[in-house]
Design a protein around this motif. Structure first.
Motif, PDB file in Angstrom:
ATOM      1  N   THR A 196       0.735  -1.320   0.135  1.00 53.24           N
ATOM      2  CA  THR A 196       0.025   0.066   0.018  1.00 53.24           C
ATOM      3  C   THR A 196       0.978   1.334  -0.045  1.00 53.24           C
ATOM      4  O   THR A 196       0.582   2.497  -0.784  1.00 53.24           O
ATOM      5  CB  THR A 196      -0.967  -0.158   1.480  1.00 53.24           C
ATOM      6  N   TYR A 197       1.781   1.177   0.716  1.00 50.93           N
ATOM      7  CA  TYR A 197       2.950   2.323   0.869  1.00 50.93           C
ATOM      8  C   TYR A 197       3.503   2.696  -0.600  1.00 50.93           C
ATOM      9  O   TYR A 197       3.335   3.754  -1.037  1.00 50.93           O
ATOM     10  CB  TYR A 197       3.685   2.094   1.775  1.00 50.93           C
ATOM     11  N   TRP A 199       2.273   1.833  -3.502  1.00 50.76           N
ATOM     12  CA  TRP A 199       1.207   2.661  -4.380  1.00 50.76           C
ATOM     13  C   TRP A 199       1.157   4.017  -4.077  1.00 50.76           C
ATOM     14  O   TRP A 199       0.945   4.828  -4.765  1.00 50.76           O
ATOM     15  CB  TRP A 199       0.142   1.619  -4.432  1.00 50.76           C
ATOM     16  N   THR A 200       0.816   3.981  -2.637  1.00 52.13           N
ATOM     17  CA  THR A 200       0.338   5.502  -2.323  1.00 52.13           C
ATOM     18  C   THR A 200       1.281   6.634  -2.516  1.00 52.13           C
ATOM     19  O   THR A 200       1.280   7.670  -2.452  1.00 52.13           O
ATOM     20  CB  THR A 200      -0.428   5.426  -1.067  1.00 52.13           C
ATOM     21  N   HIS A 201       2.780   5.905  -2.605  1.00 49.36           N
ATOM     22  CA  HIS A 201       3.800   7.082  -2.710  1.00 49.36           C
ATOM     23  C   HIS A 201       4.325   6.907  -4.139  1.00 49.36           C
ATOM     24  O   HIS A 201       5.570   7.331  -4.524  1.00 49.36           O
ATOM     25  CB  HIS A 201       4.860   6.677  -1.731  1.00 49.36           C
ATOM     26  N   SER A 202       3.448   6.368  -5.084  1.00 43.58           N
ATOM     27  CA  SER A 202       3.648   6.529  -6.399  1.00 43.58           C
ATOM     28  C   SER A 202       4.915   5.831  -6.847  1.00 43.58           C
ATOM     29  O   SER A 202       5.601   5.894  -7.862  1.00 43.58           O
ATOM     30  CB  SER A 202       3.770   8.029  -7.130  1.00 43.58           C
ATOM     31  N   ASP A 206      -0.721   1.573 -10.962  1.00 43.60           N
ATOM     32  CA  ASP A 206      -1.926   0.691 -10.447  1.00 43.60           C
ATOM     33  C   ASP A 206      -2.112  -0.620 -10.902  1.00 43.60           C
ATOM     34  O   ASP A 206      -2.281  -1.481 -10.133  1.00 43.60           O
ATOM     35  CB  ASP A 206      -2.941   1.529 -11.163  1.00 43.60           C
ATOM     36  N   THR A 356       2.761   2.767   6.911  1.00 40.96           N
ATOM     37  CA  THR A 356       1.443   2.032   6.708  1.00 40.96           C
ATOM     38  C   THR A 356       1.486   0.575   7.284  1.00 40.96           C
ATOM     39  O   THR A 356       0.427   0.257   7.815  1.00 40.96           O
ATOM     40  CB  THR A 356       1.204   2.301   5.272  1.00 40.96           C
TER      41      THR A 356
END
Length: 428
Positions: A196-197, A199-202, A206, A356
């Motif tokens: 998750t980290y 992905w959320t930090h690009s 996706d 996270t």
């Protein structure tokens, strides 16, 4: 599936009941007069070996730096780095909380302005045998090591001490609590939190995020080929040339050119660790310094002339770790009920054991909130964010990577002071 096992920042706090300066004559042999290239200091230092298994010839190397003042009235902190198989001398003492830093050539030391021995006596231990200067005369020990033999890492060691004290009518080891930073807590939740980290930090796309979530069974100890392929694709094609332990700071190019560490997905160190004062190549300076014969002599180290160079981490131990617990949460619950002071902190730019991951894991303790989430401050700036639960304090350190005191020494020092005092982090 255990996603990653890495360099952990771990320490205990003990209340001293005796004067640590009143040492027997044989312990005086471990006194360090001065290290090569060391600036003058007024505090005492000791280092040497503790034999832990005479039959197999296992001995652990320690380095004690007393508090800069009133050492006999300051608490004792035991600092352990994990890995598993990484040195508390290389990281804790030389990059994070110790009194000295090593210059680029490995020729001299300079003072760490935010050394934790300003407020406590710090004991660094290289554990288990095979790490750093710690050794074993039984070579098979290097291939069947694990948490149990290590003694354990935090918080298993805290549980061992707690259980030991419970067996006696009085407290034998006056353990007050422990603090852990960017540490693996629960394999399942840590794995979900880590992806998750990313992905959320690009860091990943996706498509790759969805592929990992779909392909990987995070509850299993084994990975599927599809899962491995998805993760390897992310690391080899999407991560780019970043320091995964500190995603917004430069990597150490010189060190990477010399040593190509393998990138692995589960139960291992991912790559090279790498802001004001931050030097991404500091690990290489430690390897220069601690392989010097005059340094080893001053530290009373390598007395058996181990047949390999001192290194920051042992690849042999890392590859052969046998008995890692899948979750620390049951131990946390037990020790919370036992009344120990427990703090957990996370540098928020670490993608290896990210914030996270820790938050997902701690949420499953289902603790009552005592002090809701708020920003804490130091030097007029937000140092991070924190929330106090019934039994655990959680804090983030803003702008810090995996080794929090390396990246944000002042913020880490304020956090440590608050932990020692048992007070909440400053609100202004």
């Amino acid at each position: 599936m255990a996603l990653i096992r890495v360099l952990l920042l771990l320490c205990f706090i003990f209340s001293l009941t005796t004067n640590i300066l009143a040492l027997p004559k044989e312990q005086e042999l471990d006194r360090i007069s001065a290290l090569p290239g060391q600036p003058p200091v007024k505090f005492s230092q000791f280092s040497g070996y503790v034999t832990v298994n005479e039959d197999q010839g296992r001995a652990l190397f320690y380095w004690l730096t007393e508090a800069t003042s009133n050492a006999d009235r300051k608490p004792l902190v035991l600092w352990l780095n994990g890995g598993p198989g990484c040195s508390s001398v290389a990281y804790g003492a030389s990059e994070e909380i110790g009194p000295f830093r090593i210059n680029k050539t490995g020729s001299s030391l300079y003072l760490n302005k935010y050394s934790w021995n300003r407020v406590a006596n710090i004991l660094f231990l290289e554990s288990p045998a095979g790490v750093g200067y710690s050794y074993t005369n039984t070579s098979s020990n290097l291939k069947d090591s694990g948490d149990k033999r290590t003694g354990h890492y935090v918080p298993q060691l805290a549980q061992k001490i707690y259980d030991y004290n419970k067996k006696h009518s009085r407290t034998i080891i006056n353990l007050k609590g422990f603090i852990v930073g960017n540490a693996v807590t629960d394999n399942y939740n840590d794995n979900i939190g880590t992806v998750t980290y990313w992905w959320t930090h690009s860091i990943i796309s996706d498509k790759t995020y969805k592929s990992i979530i779909k392909s990987c069974d995070f509850k299993s100890d084994k990975t599927s080929q599809k899962c491995d392929n998805a993760v390897n694709y992310a690391m080899n094609h999407e991560f780019g040339d970043i320091d995964q332990y500190s995603i917004y700071t430069p990597s150490c190019k010189a060190s990477q050119e010399k040593t190509k560490y393998p990138i692995r997905f589960k139960n291992t160190l991912i790559g090279l660790k790498r802001f004001s004062g931050y030097d991404p190549c500091s690990e290489s300076y430690a390897e220069k310094y601690y392989n010097r014969p005059d340094v080893q002599k001053a530290l009373h180290a390598n007395i058996t002339r181990i047949p390999y160079k001192w290194t920051a981490c042992s690849e042999v131990l890392l590859r052969n770790w046998k008995d890692s617990d899948a979750s620390m949460l049951p131990i946390y619950k037990k020790l919370i009920a036992g009344g120990l002071r427990i703090w957990v902190f996370s540098g928020d730019t670490d993608s290896v054991v990210p914030v996270t991951a820790t938050r997902f894991s701690l949420s499953h303790l289902n603790l009552k909130t005592k002090t809701p989430w708020y920003p804490w401050y130091t030097g007029g700036q937000v140092g991070g964010w924190t929330e106090v639960y019934d039994g655990v304090t959680f804090a983030t350190v803003r702008g810090a990577g995996h080794e929090v005191p390396l990246f944000q020494p002042r913020r880490a020092f304020v956090l440590f002071q608050s932990f020692l005092s048992g007070k909440d982090l400053p609100k202004s």
